[in-house]
Design an enzyme around this catalytic site. Structure first.
Site, PDB file in Angstrom:
ATOM      1  N   TYR A 102      -2.848  -0.557  10.066  1.00  0.00           N
ATOM      2  CA  TYR A 102      -2.754  -0.897   8.635  1.00  0.00           C
ATOM      3  C   TYR A 102      -1.383  -0.493   8.087  1.00  0.00           C
ATOM      4  O   TYR A 102      -0.718  -1.285   7.405  1.00  0.00           O
ATOM      5  CB  TYR A 102      -3.879  -0.188   7.887  1.00  0.00           C
ATOM      6  CG  TYR A 102      -3.905  -0.428   6.405  1.00  0.00           C
ATOM      7  CD1 TYR A 102      -4.495  -1.581   5.886  1.00  0.00           C
ATOM      8  CD2 TYR A 102      -3.379   0.500   5.512  1.00  0.00           C
ATOM      9  CE1 TYR A 102      -4.537  -1.801   4.510  1.00  0.00           C
ATOM     10  CE2 TYR A 102      -3.425   0.286   4.146  1.00  0.00           C
ATOM     11  CZ  TYR A 102      -4.004  -0.864   3.650  1.00  0.00           C
ATOM     12  OH  TYR A 102      -4.048  -1.078   2.297  1.00  0.00           O
ATOM     13  N   SER A 126       0.845  -1.183   0.000  1.00  0.00           N
ATOM     14  CA  SER A 126       0.000   0.000   0.000  1.00  0.00           C
ATOM     15  C   SER A 126       0.879   1.230   0.000  1.00  0.00           C
ATOM     16  O   SER A 126       2.033   1.174   0.426  1.00  0.00           O
ATOM     17  CB  SER A 126      -0.878  -0.005   1.256  1.00  0.00           C
ATOM     18  OG  SER A 126      -1.527   1.234   1.439  1.00  0.00           O
TER      19      SER A 126
END
Length: 175
Positions: free
Chosen positions: A145, A132
């Site tokens: 995350y 990501s």
């Protein structure tokens, strides 16, 4: 993994249109997996579905063996399953933090560990870890995350260096 909808389904459709047989994985419900398989088939893509929890090592080990027996060798693994919990770190429960780490970081390790055995034997394979932009950038409310995806970048680098001698390419992308 994580190919019943969204980005995972889009990537799987691309691979399927290029001739790959798609193995759909999910953990939420068999109905959701079946609907995803039907969508792939409507697009002319050969697909089968398996329900198992990618964060449960015993389930992964059993499922990978079953997939290899019923479908065939796994040539490409896309570790896409993931979750995000948008909670400020000062308010986040430890259990929630650990759940994100387990699914977004530990699961790619577990699934790769069992898939790579066949790739090593065949001296061929590709593993794509879905990282990501949060691997490198911090942002409010996504600390767990970002920590998991940052760890996944380093795990990817280590997988790549350990398995290169077997002609296995491991890459991470940050869509």
């Amino acid at each position: 993994t994580g190919s019943t909808h969204g980005l995972g389904m889009s990537m799987a459709k691309g691979l399927g249109q290029a001739g790959a047989t798609i193995v759909v994985n999910g953990n939420s419900s068999q109905d959701k997996i079946d609907k995803a398989v039907a969508q792939y088939k409507e697009a002319g893509i050969k697909a089968v579905g398996y329900k198992f929890d990618v964060s449960d090592e015993a389930q992964v080990k059993e499922a990978i063996a079953k997939i290899e027996q019923e479908v065939g060798a796994i040539d490409i693994l896309v570790n896409n399953a993931g979750i995000i919990k948008r909670t400020p770190l000062s308010e986040m429960e430890v259990a929630d933090f650990k759940q994100v780490i387990d699914i977004d970081l530990v699961s790619p390790f577990i699934v790769s560990k069992y898939v790579v055995q066949g790739m090593i034997e065949r001296k061929s394979g590709k593993i794509i870890n879905i990282c990501s932009m949060m691997s490198a950038l911090g942002r409010n409310t996504v600390g767990a995350y970002a920590a998991a995806k940052g760890g996944l970048v380093m795990l990817t680098k280590n997988m790549a260096t350990e398995w290169a001698k077997y002609n296995i390419q491991v890459n991470g992308i940050g869509p």
